[in-house]
Design a protein around this motif. Structure first.
Motif, mmCIF file in Angstrom:
data_model
loop_
_atom_site.group_PDB
_atom_site.id
_atom_site.type_symbol
_atom_site.label_atom_id
_atom_site.label_comp_id
_atom_site.label_asym_id
_atom_site.label_seq_id
_atom_site.Cartn_x
_atom_site.Cartn_y
_atom_site.Cartn_z
ATOM 1 N N UNK A 1 48.352 51.641 -32.125
ATOM 2 C CA UNK A 1 49.270 50.821 -32.912
ATOM 3 C C UNK A 1 50.646 51.016 -32.274
ATOM 4 N N UNK A 2 51.585 50.139 -32.608
ATOM 5 C CA UNK A 2 52.884 50.244 -31.919
ATOM 6 C C UNK A 2 53.785 51.243 -32.658
ATOM 7 N N UNK A 3 53.425 52.513 -32.562
ATOM 8 C CA UNK A 3 54.271 53.557 -33.157
ATOM 9 C C UNK A 3 55.506 53.750 -32.271
ATOM 10 N N UNK A 4 56.519 54.436 -32.826
ATOM 11 C CA UNK A 4 57.765 54.638 -32.074
ATOM 12 C C UNK A 4 57.499 55.394 -30.772
ATOM 13 N N UNK B 1 65.181 48.099 -22.884
ATOM 14 C CA UNK B 1 65.599 47.661 -24.226
ATOM 15 C C UNK B 1 64.940 46.318 -24.578
ATOM 16 N N UNK B 2 64.954 45.385 -23.631
ATOM 17 C CA UNK B 2 64.422 44.046 -23.920
ATOM 18 C C UNK B 2 62.903 44.097 -24.102
ATOM 19 N N UNK B 3 62.234 44.954 -23.323
ATOM 20 C CA UNK B 3 60.782 45.092 -23.505
ATOM 21 C C UNK B 3 60.479 45.625 -24.895
ATOM 22 N N UNK B 4 61.230 46.626 -25.342
ATOM 23 C CA UNK B 4 60.911 47.189 -26.660
ATOM 24 C C UNK B 4 61.184 46.155 -27.751
ATOM 25 N N UNK B 5 62.203 45.327 -27.588
ATOM 26 C CA UNK B 5 62.458 44.272 -28.588
ATOM 27 C C UNK B 5 61.343 43.233 -28.580
ATOM 28 N N UNK C 1 58.631 51.906 -22.733
ATOM 29 C CA UNK C 1 59.967 51.704 -22.162
ATOM 30 C C UNK C 1 60.132 52.557 -20.903
ATOM 31 N N UNK C 2 59.706 53.813 -20.980
ATOM 32 C CA UNK C 2 59.815 54.695 -19.808
ATOM 33 C C UNK C 2 58.960 54.173 -18.655
ATOM 34 N N UNK C 3 57.754 53.699 -18.985
ATOM 35 C CA UNK C 3 56.854 53.183 -17.931
ATOM 36 C C UNK C 3 57.455 51.941 -17.269
ATOM 37 N N UNK C 4 58.080 51.084 -18.067
ATOM 38 C CA UNK C 4 58.722 49.879 -17.501
ATOM 39 C C UNK C 4 59.847 50.298 -16.565
ATOM 40 N N UNK C 5 60.672 51.219 -17.030
ATOM 41 C CA UNK C 5 61.828 51.626 -16.203
ATOM 42 C C UNK C 5 61.374 52.291 -14.904
ATOM 43 N N UNK C 6 60.241 53.017 -14.975
ATOM 44 C CA UNK C 6 59.749 53.695 -13.768
ATOM 45 C C UNK C 6 59.109 52.702 -12.786
ATOM 46 N N UNK C 7 58.629 51.575 -13.310
ATOM 47 C CA UNK C 7 57.846 50.656 -12.463
ATOM 48 C C UNK C 7 58.715 49.668 -11.681
ATOM 49 N N UNK D 1 70.464 46.928 -15.079
ATOM 50 C CA UNK D 1 69.258 46.083 -15.216
ATOM 51 C C UNK D 1 68.049 46.923 -15.651
ATOM 52 N N UNK D 2 67.937 48.136 -15.113
ATOM 53 C CA UNK D 2 66.817 49.005 -15.518
ATOM 54 C C UNK D 2 66.934 49.332 -17.008
#
Ligand SMILES: Cc1cc2nc3c(=O)[nH]c(=O)nc-3n(C[C@H](O)[C@H](O)[C@H](O)COP(=O)(O)OP(=O)(O)OC[C@H]3O[C@@H](n4cnc5c(N)ncnc54)[C@H](O)[C@@H]3O)c2cc1C
Length: 290
Positions: free
Chosen positions: A236-239, A272-276, A246-252, A266-267
């Motif tokens: 489920x989308x827990x915090x 932030x935008x992915x989590x929203x 978010x960390x995986x997106x920034x690392x990728x 931009x990173x």
């Protein structure tokens, strides 16, 4: 500036368009002209032949066809934005279209033109990746189809050979109970994105069965973030899950610094935008009727 001289051919069929393109290796298609004409005027391009596809009948449509939606390559951005079929099946695309440039540009610009142009900050390449689009392409040698994930090669570079024309974009319908989210930051509304994220999220029995995350404005092409998508399936989308994503997106990603934003900014935005986008997708999926 004015463009260099060129021969101008108005095609009245796809067959005529590809035959005209085959006349010269440097021939270019003109669709909405919103990206091409500035490049001609600045003489960044000097094609000897320009093939106008605007008068080809039946190249602009949005059609439901069983499990897919078929979109003609000449479909204008404004038509996508206002299409009830798109709103029903891909509301994330309806939302994204409102962020593409300004109304005057959306009245002329086409989906085929935007995908073929491959701007790294454009919304439609991101949508093609998010929605697992397939592009249909024709030339004098025949027809072929290519998945969007293989089409965008580098900034302004796509898998289209000289003489080829994009004719149709095919979007498979999403599973039931799929929510969506879209979030963008641009300097002014209608400007190209500094960064944007879009997500779809499908659930069954309140657990996540499929997630797609696509970004634009943060690399040489729009992209999907498979490493982040994998983290969420079965959850489920827990915090804590959202934070890991978010960390995986920034690392990728490897955003570039330019006049408008630094790589670090931009990173930060991409996370932030992915989590929203994911939070909105999760909410909509849970609100949807089974
Ligand atoms: C001021 C301004 C702001 C903009 N802001 C945004 C924005 O925020 N987001 C965004 O996504 N876009 C933006 N755009 C771009 C706009 O969406 C363009 O319409 C789009 O990128 C190109 O579509 P077109 O139909 O005008 O293509 P054209 O300009 O006619 O063609 C673009 C390229 O694609 C090729 N091409 C066109 N159609 C085909 C086809 N069917 N098959 C093969 N090749 C083809 C052409 O040969 C050319 O190389 C902006 C444009 C302007 C002028």
């Amino acid at each position: 500036m004015k463009p260099a001289a060129f021969e101008y051919i108005v095609a009245d069929s796809v067959e005529m368009a590809v035959a005209s393109l085959a006349q010269a290796g440097d021939a270019k298609i003109i669709a909405g002209g919103q990206s091409l004409v500035p490049m001609l005027n600045f003489r960044l391009l000097r094609p000897s032949v320009l093939v106008d596809i605007n008068r080809i009948p039946d190249l602009a449509y949005v059609r439901e066809d069983g499990g897919v939606i078929r979109i003609g390559a000449l479909t204008r951005h404004h038509r996508l934005e206002t299409s009830p079929v798109i709103a029903r099946h891909f509301p994330v695309l309806t939302e994204a279209m409102a962020h593409v440039a300004h109304l005057a540009i959306r009245n002329r610009g086409t989906i085929g033109g935007s995908l073929a142009h491959g701007d790294p900050a454009a919304e439609l390449p991101m949508m093609a990746l998010l929605l697992d689009a397939e592009l249909h392409i024709a030339s004098v040698s025949g027809a072929r189809a290519i998945a969007a994930r293989e089409f965008f090669l580098d900034a302004l570079t796509v898998d289209l050979a000289a003489g080829e024309i994009v004719t149709e974009i095919v979007l498979p319908k999403l599973p039931p109970r799929t929510g969506w989210g879209f979030a963008e930051v641009a300097r002014r509304h209608g400007d190209f994105a500094l960064a944007a994220a879009a997500a779809t999220l499908s659930i069954a029995a309140d657990s996540i069965t499929e997630v797609r995350i696509a970004l634009t404005g943060i690399g040489r092409t729009a992209l999907r973030v498979a490493a982040a998508e994998k983290l969420i399936v079965g959850q489920t989308l827990r915090a804590d899950v959202s934070n890991q994503v978010v960390e995986a997106v920034r690392a990728a990603i490897e955003p570039e610094t330019d006049l408008h934003a630094s790589s670090d900014y931009r990173r930060h935005l991409a996370g932030v935008l992915t989590s929203r986008a994911l939070a909105a997708a999760w909410r909509r999926a849970r609100e949807s009727v089974a």
